[in-house]
Design a protein around this motif. Structure first.
Motif, PDB file in Angstrom:
ATOM      1  N   GLY A   1     -24.534  91.782 136.226  1.00 59.81           N
ATOM      2  CA  GLY A   1     -23.303  91.815 135.447  1.00 59.81           C
ATOM      3  C   GLY A   1     -22.810  90.434 135.079  1.00 59.81           C
ATOM      4  O   GLY A   1     -23.152  89.433 135.707  1.00 59.81           O
ATOM      5  N   ASP A   2     -22.011  90.407 134.021  1.00 60.63           N
ATOM      6  CA  ASP A   2     -21.350  89.176 133.599  1.00 60.63           C
ATOM      7  C   ASP A   2     -19.911  89.218 134.105  1.00 60.63           C
ATOM      8  O   ASP A   2     -19.174  90.168 133.814  1.00 60.63           O
ATOM      9  CB  ASP A   2     -21.342  89.054 132.073  1.00 60.63           C
ATOM     10  CG  ASP A   2     -22.731  88.885 131.500  1.00 60.63           C
ATOM     11  OD1 ASP A   2     -23.532  88.136 132.088  1.00 60.63           O
ATOM     12  OD2 ASP A   2     -23.026  89.522 130.459  1.00 60.63           O
ATOM     13  N   LEU A   3     -19.513  88.190 134.865  1.00 57.53           N
ATOM     14  CA  LEU A   3     -18.140  88.109 135.341  1.00 57.53           C
ATOM     15  C   LEU A   3     -17.217  87.846 134.159  1.00 57.53           C
ATOM     16  O   LEU A   3     -17.465  86.952 133.350  1.00 57.53           O
ATOM     17  CB  LEU A   3     -17.985  86.996 136.386  1.00 57.53           C
ATOM     18  CG  LEU A   3     -16.585  86.813 136.959  1.00 57.53           C
ATOM     19  CD1 LEU A   3     -16.119  88.064 137.683  1.00 57.53           C
ATOM     20  CD2 LEU A   3     -16.556  85.617 137.892  1.00 57.53           C
ATOM     21  N   ILE A   4     -16.164  88.651 134.070  1.00 58.04           N
ATOM     22  CA  ILE A   4     -15.188  88.537 132.993  1.00 58.04           C
ATOM     23  C   ILE A   4     -13.837  88.232 133.636  1.00 58.04           C
ATOM     24  O   ILE A   4     -13.111  89.148 134.030  1.00 58.04           O
ATOM     25  CB  ILE A   4     -15.113  89.832 132.156  1.00 58.04           C
ATOM     26  CG1 ILE A   4     -16.498  90.316 131.731  1.00 58.04           C
ATOM     27  CG2 ILE A   4     -14.187  89.657 130.957  1.00 58.04           C
ATOM     28  CD1 ILE A   4     -17.258  89.382 130.828  1.00 58.04           C
ATOM     29  N   PRO A   5     -13.477  86.940 133.781  1.00 60.56           N
ATOM     30  CA  PRO A   5     -12.205  86.595 134.405  1.00 60.56           C
ATOM     31  C   PRO A   5     -11.022  87.157 133.610  1.00 60.56           C
ATOM     32  O   PRO A   5     -10.936  86.970 132.396  1.00 60.56           O
ATOM     33  CB  PRO A   5     -12.186  85.065 134.404  1.00 60.56           C
ATOM     34  CG  PRO A   5     -13.614  84.663 134.228  1.00 60.56           C
ATOM     35  CD  PRO A   5     -14.252  85.756 133.407  1.00 60.56           C
ATOM     36  N   GLU A   6     -10.163  87.886 134.314  1.00 62.21           N
ATOM     37  CA  GLU A   6      -8.942  88.463 133.737  1.00 62.21           C
ATOM     38  C   GLU A   6      -9.223  89.323 132.508  1.00 62.21           C
ATOM     39  O   GLU A   6      -8.373  89.478 131.638  1.00 62.21           O
ATOM     40  CB  GLU A   6      -7.942  87.351 133.404  1.00 62.21           C
ATOM     41  CG  GLU A   6      -7.536  86.540 134.615  1.00 62.21           C
ATOM     42  CD  GLU A   6      -6.592  85.405 134.291  1.00 62.21           C
ATOM     43  OE1 GLU A   6      -6.068  85.340 133.160  1.00 62.21           O
ATOM     44  OE2 GLU A   6      -6.361  84.570 135.191  1.00 62.21           O
ATOM     45  N   GLY A   7     -10.416  89.911 132.435  1.00 58.47           N
ATOM     46  CA  GLY A   7     -10.826  90.642 131.239  1.00 58.47           C
ATOM     47  C   GLY A   7     -10.581  92.133 131.248  1.00 58.47           C
ATOM     48  O   GLY A   7     -10.831  92.798 130.250  1.00 58.47           O
ATOM     49  N   LEU A   8     -10.076  92.667 132.349  1.00 61.01           N
ATOM     50  CA  LEU A   8      -9.828  94.098 132.411  1.00 61.01           C
ATOM     51  C   LEU A   8      -8.329  94.381 132.365  1.00 61.01           C
ATOM     52  O   LEU A   8      -7.519  93.476 132.567  1.00 61.01           O
ATOM     53  CB  LEU A   8     -10.450  94.688 133.678  1.00 61.01           C
ATOM     54  CG  LEU A   8     -11.884  95.195 133.466  1.00 61.01           C
ATOM     55  CD1 LEU A   8     -12.848  94.072 133.213  1.00 61.01           C
ATOM     56  CD2 LEU A   8     -12.327  96.046 134.611  1.00 61.01           C
ATOM     57  N   PRO A   9      -7.962  95.646 132.092  1.00 61.43           N
ATOM     58  CA  PRO A   9      -6.542  95.973 132.023  1.00 61.43           C
ATOM     59  C   PRO A   9      -5.785  95.459 133.252  1.00 61.43           C
ATOM     60  O   PRO A   9      -6.281  95.516 134.373  1.00 61.43           O
ATOM     61  CB  PRO A   9      -6.545  97.508 131.973  1.00 61.43           C
ATOM     62  CG  PRO A   9      -7.835  97.829 131.272  1.00 61.43           C
ATOM     63  CD  PRO A   9      -8.814  96.802 131.802  1.00 61.43           C
ATOM     64  N   GLY A  10      -4.626  94.922 133.004  1.00 61.17           N
ATOM     65  CA  GLY A  10      -3.816  94.347 134.061  1.00 61.17           C
ATOM     66  C   GLY A  10      -4.180  92.905 134.366  1.00 61.17           C
ATOM     67  O   GLY A  10      -3.683  92.318 135.314  1.00 61.17           O
ATOM     68  N   GLY A  11      -5.070  92.318 133.552  1.00 61.03           N
ATOM     69  CA  GLY A  11      -5.473  90.928 133.755  1.00 61.03           C
ATOM     70  C   GLY A  11      -6.392  90.735 134.949  1.00 61.03           C
ATOM     71  O   GLY A  11      -6.503  89.632 135.483  1.00 61.03           O
TER      72      GLY A  11
END
Length: 135
Positions: free
Chosen positions: A93-103
């Motif tokens: 997986g690719d880490l997505i900092p603050e990329g999901l709902p709710g930051g």
């Protein structure tokens, strides 16, 4: 889920077979007990299937299975999870900092063509997230 069925009926898959992968993800999610799904259509951007377990609190979903629609003739998939709800033993997986709902931080797994090994790996992440969501 009439809306998603209508979308899938209209989707003309190509030799990448991403439609097949998405249908496998959807069908896998639909086998999970006590899960409801929301389908969010944003033509030209994405189509998103968002499962939620009835026991979840604080979050409206445990995964996002997105069909990226920037080129409708060549759609690709991005399946994302909250970082604290899954494992990623193969570091796919690719880490997505603050990329999901709710930051929140998350991991996304992208597919631009059908790959059975990758599809099965993502299904295992769906299982992780489901177990985390149901408590």
């Amino acid at each position: 889920m009439k809306e998603i069925d209508a979308f899938l009926d209209d989707w003309k898959d190509n030799d990448t077979r991403t439609k097949q992968a998405f249908i496998e993800f959807r069908d896998h999610i639909l086998t999970m007990e006590d899960v409801t799904c929301e389908f969010i259509a944003r033509p030209g951007v994405s189509y998103s299937l968002r499962p939620r377990h009835k026991n979840q609190t604080g979050r409206d979903l445990f995964a996002m299975a997105d069909i990226i629609d920037d080129d409708p003739s060549n759609r690709w998939l991005s399946v994302c999870f909250y970082e604290d709800m899954i494992t990623d033993p193969d570091e796919e997986g690719d880490l997505i900092p603050e990329g999901l709902p709710g930051g929140a931080d998350g991991y996304c797994f992208d597919l631009d063509e059908y790959d059975e090994k990758a599809v099965n790996y993502i299904k295992e992440r769906l299982n992780d997230a489901y177990r985390s969501a149901k408590g």
